[in-house]
Design a protein around this motif. Structure first.
Motif, PDB file in Angstrom:
ATOM      1  N   ALA A  48      20.876  62.111  31.213  1.00  0.00           N
ATOM      2  CA  ALA A  48      21.695  61.276  32.083  1.00  0.00           C
ATOM      3  C   ALA A  48      21.159  61.264  33.504  1.00  0.00           C
ATOM      4  N   GLU A  49      20.685  62.414  33.973  1.00  0.00           N
ATOM      5  CA  GLU A  49      20.131  62.478  35.323  1.00  0.00           C
ATOM      6  C   GLU A  49      18.879  61.612  35.449  1.00  0.00           C
ATOM      7  N   LEU A  50      18.080  61.583  34.407  1.00  0.00           N
ATOM      8  CA  LEU A  50      16.845  60.808  34.436  1.00  0.00           C
ATOM      9  C   LEU A  50      17.086  59.307  34.323  1.00  0.00           C
ATOM     10  N   THR A  51      18.130  58.925  33.617  1.00  0.00           N
ATOM     11  CA  THR A  51      18.366  57.499  33.341  1.00  0.00           C
ATOM     12  C   THR A  51      19.488  56.885  34.158  1.00  0.00           C
ATOM     13  N   GLY A  52      20.355  57.731  34.718  1.00  0.00           N
ATOM     14  CA  GLY A  52      21.525  57.219  35.423  1.00  0.00           C
ATOM     15  C   GLY A  52      22.651  56.786  34.503  1.00  0.00           C
ATOM     16  N   LEU A  53      22.539  57.082  33.203  1.00  0.00           N
ATOM     17  CA  LEU A  53      23.578  56.698  32.247  1.00  0.00           C
ATOM     18  C   LEU A  53      24.765  57.667  32.316  1.00  0.00           C
ATOM     19  N   ASP A  54      25.944  57.183  31.957  1.00  0.00           N
ATOM     20  CA  ASP A  54      27.119  58.038  31.873  1.00  0.00           C
ATOM     21  C   ASP A  54      26.935  59.044  30.742  1.00  0.00           C
ATOM     22  N   HIS A  55      27.584  60.198  30.879  1.00  0.00           N
ATOM     23  CA  HIS A  55      27.475  61.184  29.809  1.00  0.00           C
ATOM     24  C   HIS A  55      28.749  62.012  29.692  1.00  0.00           C
ATOM     25  N   ALA A  56      28.934  62.589  28.524  1.00  0.00           N
ATOM     26  CA  ALA A  56      30.071  63.455  28.233  1.00  0.00           C
ATOM     27  C   ALA A  56      29.736  64.243  26.973  1.00  0.00           C
ATOM     28  N   THR A  57      30.617  65.150  26.582  1.00  0.00           N
ATOM     29  CA  THR A  57      30.417  65.891  25.334  1.00  0.00           C
ATOM     30  C   THR A  57      31.733  65.970  24.554  1.00  0.00           C
ATOM     31  N   CYS A  58      31.575  66.076  23.247  1.00  0.00           N
ATOM     32  CA  CYS A  58      32.717  66.318  22.368  1.00  0.00           C
ATOM     33  C   CYS A  58      32.983  67.821  22.301  1.00  0.00           C
ATOM     34  N   ARG A  59      34.080  68.176  21.685  1.00  0.00           N
ATOM     35  CA  ARG A  59      34.374  69.569  21.385  1.00  0.00           C
ATOM     36  C   ARG A  59      34.389  69.728  19.877  1.00  0.00           C
ATOM     37  N   LYS A  60      33.689  70.749  19.385  1.00  0.00           N
ATOM     38  CA  LYS A  60      33.552  70.952  17.948  1.00  0.00           C
ATOM     39  C   LYS A  60      34.268  72.214  17.507  1.00  0.00           C
ATOM     40  N   VAL A  61      34.990  72.108  16.404  1.00  0.00           N
ATOM     41  CA  VAL A  61      35.564  73.276  15.738  1.00  0.00           C
ATOM     42  C   VAL A  61      34.860  73.396  14.387  1.00  0.00           C
ATOM     43  N   ARG A  62      34.111  74.492  14.205  1.00  0.00           N
ATOM     44  CA  ARG A  62      33.350  74.680  12.966  1.00  0.00           C
ATOM     45  C   ARG A  62      34.089  75.642  12.041  1.00  0.00           C
ATOM     46  N   ARG A  63      34.294  75.185  10.810  1.00  0.00           N
ATOM     47  CA  ARG A  63      34.934  76.034   9.807  1.00  0.00           C
ATOM     48  C   ARG A  63      33.940  76.485   8.731  1.00  0.00           C
TER      49      ARG A  63
END
Length: 301
Positions: free
Chosen positions: A183-198
């Protein structure tokens, strides 16, 4: 011959790209499997005294069980033949995920395999190793030239070209480092999901509080193995109104039917680097690897 780059037949293409970028001669190691599954390796130096002073070995360590034995056989033989310096270029580095004992009795493979590589090689160059609980690769591989590169910049270039204006999204919190860098290199918006692993193939994905309706989303991560994390994230995104979901990965491990699982989830395109040879490869890492390798070969340590 002062320096030679060795590779195996299944990785000839990326190895030769690296050799060309560095101006090195590329030679193939002959590999034979006996009926009892033992391996025989033959190096391309038949004449007495023909071994170079430095050998660069290109071997990505996906499917690592056989490959770690290959490294042992090749490195020990080369030392006996007077090779003074051995450099391993392993774009994918196995056994880095198990970095702590989550349960009593578990073996921590990261430092054991790291120590094994440090005994065999004078330098190790890799890409996006799993280093979530340590800061530097030399904490796992205790040698001076333990170099961890990133595939994120190369993937970012491709994403910006293919999906301008896309939202970069990590399928879990651990992917933030790659998503943020891209995102820093491209200027694109970014975010992350939250994962629950079973379990290995049982995950639950929680989407971020980010506008998704009508947006092109690119899921970005270092590796996909079973494909289920990426698939569940894609399904959730499309259900939330995303216009499209693509996937950009450094390491396309894709065990079993992983790619089919991802595509069945509604993913449009899958782009990966050539750190692991796969049909999804869209980015050659040779320019990045070459810069690091030239630096190592030019050092005296």
């Amino acid at each position: 011959m002062a320096i030679a780059l060795l590779h195996f037949a299944d990785e000839a293409a990326p190895a030769c790209r690296l050799a060309e970028a560095c101006g090195l001669a590329a030679r193939e190691v002959e590999r034979h499997r006996f009926p009892d599954a033992e391996l025989k390796l033959t190096l391309p130096f038949a004449e007495a005294g023909a071994f170079p002073e430095t050998i660069v070995l290109y071997r990505s360590l996906d499917r690592p069980s056989d490959k770690l034995i290959e490294l042992l056989l090749l490195a020990r033989h080369a030392r006996r033949q007077g090779v003074g310096r051995l450099v391993l270029v392993a774009p994918y580095l196995a056994y880095m995920r198990q970095d702590i004992a989550f349960h009593p009795g578990e073996i921590v493979s990261q430092t054991i395999i790291g120590g094994f590589l440090a005994e065999l090689f004078d330098a190790v160059i890799t890409v996006d190793p799993h280093l979530h609980r340590i800061e530097r690769l030399d904490q796992a591989i205790p040698i001076e030239h333990a170099i961890a590169l990133s595939g994120a910049p190369r993937l970012a270039e491709l994403i910006a070209e293919k999906r301008p204006g896309a939202l970069l999204l990590g399928p879990d919190e651990e992917a933030l480092q790659w998503v943020a860098q891209a995102a820093e290199l491209t200027g694109l918006d970014h975010a992350t999901c939250r994962k629950v692993r079973r379990g290995d193939r049982d995950v639950e994905i929680h989407l971020p509080d980010t506008p998704l309706v009508g947006r092109a989303v690119v899921l970005m991560d270092d590796v996909a193995s079973s494909g289920h994390t990426v698939a569940r994230a894609a399904e959730a995104l499309l259900a939330a109104g995303a216009a499209s979901v693509d996937v950009a990965l450094t390491h396309a491990l894709f065990a079993g039917d992983a790619l089919e699982v991802i595509r069945n989830a509604g993913v449009s395109e899958v782009w990966s680097t050539d750190c692991i040879a796969h049909e999804s490869n869209a980015i050659a890492m040779a320019p990045v690897l070459a810069e690091a390798l030239v630096g190592v070969l030019g050092s005296r340590a």
